[in-house]
Design a protein around this motif. Sequence first.
Motif, PDB file in Angstrom:
ATOM      1  N   MET A  92       0.841  -1.192   0.000  1.00 54.44           N
ATOM      2  CA  MET A  92       0.000   0.000   0.000  1.00 54.44           C
ATOM      3  C   MET A  92       0.877   1.243   0.000  1.00 54.44           C
ATOM      4  N   ALA A  93       0.397   2.292  -0.637  1.00 52.61           N
ATOM      5  CA  ALA A  93       1.131   3.557  -0.624  1.00 52.61           C
ATOM      6  C   ALA A  93       0.152   4.722  -0.630  1.00 52.61           C
ATOM      7  N   ILE A 144      -2.485   1.962  -4.425  1.00 53.10           N
ATOM      8  CA  ILE A 144      -1.857   3.274  -4.310  1.00 53.10           C
ATOM      9  C   ILE A 144      -2.946   4.331  -4.231  1.00 53.10           C
ATOM     10  N   VAL A 145      -2.781   5.278  -3.321  1.00 59.06           N
ATOM     11  CA  VAL A 145      -3.655   6.443  -3.253  1.00 59.06           C
ATOM     12  C   VAL A 145      -2.793   7.684  -3.417  1.00 59.06           C
ATOM     13  N   ASN A 146      -3.121   8.492  -4.395  1.00 56.02           N
ATOM     14  CA  ASN A 146      -2.413   9.743  -4.627  1.00 56.02           C
ATOM     15  C   ASN A 146      -3.227  10.908  -4.085  1.00 56.02           C
ATOM     16  N   ILE A 187      -5.343   1.961  -8.176  1.00 56.95           N
ATOM     17  CA  ILE A 187      -4.866   3.325  -7.964  1.00 56.95           C
ATOM     18  C   ILE A 187      -6.072   4.250  -7.867  1.00 56.95           C
ATOM     19  N   ASN A 188      -6.111   5.042  -6.808  1.00 52.53           N
ATOM     20  CA  ASN A 188      -7.202   5.989  -6.575  1.00 52.53           C
ATOM     21  C   ASN A 188      -6.643   7.324  -6.099  1.00 52.53           C
ATOM     22  N   VAL A 189      -7.534   8.301  -5.989  1.00 53.24           N
ATOM     23  CA  VAL A 189      -7.134   9.665  -5.626  1.00 53.24           C
ATOM     24  C   VAL A 189      -8.036  10.183  -4.515  1.00 53.24           C
ATOM     25  N   VAL A 190      -7.437  10.862  -3.538  1.00 51.34           N
ATOM     26  CA  VAL A 190      -8.235  11.643  -2.594  1.00 51.34           C
ATOM     27  C   VAL A 190      -8.002  13.124  -2.870  1.00 51.34           C
ATOM     28  N   CYS A 191      -9.070  13.897  -2.722  1.00 50.92           N
ATOM     29  CA  CYS A 191      -9.011  15.344  -2.957  1.00 50.92           C
ATOM     30  C   CYS A 191      -9.436  16.069  -1.686  1.00 50.92           C
ATOM     31  N   VAL A 229      -8.902  12.681   6.326  1.00 47.99           N
ATOM     32  CA  VAL A 229      -8.342  12.372   5.013  1.00 47.99           C
ATOM     33  C   VAL A 229      -7.602  11.038   5.066  1.00 47.99           C
ATOM     34  N   ALA A 230      -6.854  10.823   6.136  1.00 48.23           N
ATOM     35  CA  ALA A 230      -6.141   9.553   6.305  1.00 48.23           C
ATOM     36  C   ALA A 230      -7.107   8.382   6.288  1.00 48.23           C
ATOM     37  N   ALA A 231      -8.256   8.532   6.932  1.00 49.14           N
ATOM     38  CA  ALA A 231      -9.241   7.448   6.970  1.00 49.14           C
ATOM     39  C   ALA A 231      -9.709   7.080   5.571  1.00 49.14           C
ATOM     40  N   ALA A 232      -9.893   8.088   4.721  1.00 47.87           N
ATOM     41  CA  ALA A 232     -10.312   7.818   3.340  1.00 47.87           C
ATOM     42  C   ALA A 232      -9.202   7.108   2.567  1.00 47.87           C
ATOM     43  N   ALA A 233      -7.965   7.562   2.757  1.00 49.45           N
ATOM     44  CA  ALA A 233      -6.847   6.948   2.044  1.00 49.45           C
ATOM     45  C   ALA A 233      -6.640   5.502   2.478  1.00 49.45           C
ATOM     46  N   VAL A 234      -6.729   5.255   3.768  1.00 45.32           N
ATOM     47  CA  VAL A 234      -6.539   3.898   4.272  1.00 45.32           C
ATOM     48  C   VAL A 234      -7.668   2.991   3.788  1.00 45.32           C
ATOM     49  N   TRP A 235      -8.890   3.494   3.783  1.00 45.12           N
ATOM     50  CA  TRP A 235     -10.010   2.702   3.251  1.00 45.12           C
ATOM     51  C   TRP A 235      -9.771   2.338   1.788  1.00 45.12           C
ATOM     52  N   LEU A 236      -9.314   3.300   0.992  1.00 46.52           N
ATOM     53  CA  LEU A 236      -9.071   3.020  -0.419  1.00 46.52           C
ATOM     54  C   LEU A 236      -7.977   1.978  -0.620  1.00 46.52           C
TER      55      LEU A 236
END
Length: 258
Positions: A92-93, A144-146, A187-191, A229-236
């Motif tokens: 994971m990244a 990966i989440v960017n 690969i996904n993105v959080v904004c 924001v971290a919670a969304a990234a970790v979920w993804l």
Amino acid sequence: MTNNNPAYDFTGQVALVTGAASGMGLAAARSFAENGAAVALLDRSADAVEQAAQTLIDAGYQAIGITCDVTDEAQVAKAVDQAVDTFGRLDMAFNAAGVQAPPADAADETAEDFDQVNAVNLRGVWAAQKHELGHMRKQGSGAIVNCSSLGGLVGLPERAAYHASKHGVVGLSKSAAVEYASKGIRINVVCPGVVETPMVADMLEGQAEAMAGIIQDQPIGRLGQAEEVAAAAVWLCSPAASFVLGAVLPVDGGYTTH
């Protein structure tokens, strides 16, 4: 704020986070660790990233702090290799390293400011994703989440260079997501919207009137928290998002809904 985040079982997995010495990156690194992952924390601030990693180690987690300037691809390649050499794999990244550009009229922005913000926010994400994918491709798995921004979804006055970099992250991520979908890698993105981080604190201090207007435009009526924001990234990155790929997820208190 009460932590009501779901728990995941990342035992035996390895996460890498850029911009991990503070803000959203640090919050994500902590969450990955709390859910059982070994975590490689990357940041250009040597003292800060070592301290952040040591805090996790002292709490009983597996972590390593690696000094890395994401604008230097050779440093990124070396850091990702070091993470894999240390923990044996990469699952994971979260590529969270980013900087702001000073607000400027689009006719007056300097090439230096444009180059600096794009070197970190876009080229840095490109380099991190590139070298993470190199390892994940060998495994045939990974997530990966960017980190983009509300600035990757909308336009605002005096933000052309910054928004260009964040729009670029969205395009970079979507294209790579399509390319790697069949290779077992998501690969996904959080904004994020306006989130209470050191970077935003600096903005609030220097541009209080403008920032007050932005906060007012968030329907939720407050700043976001790094942990949200971290919670969304970790979920993804988790199996709970196993069918989510190429998504661009606003985490912005509703800012981009209007």
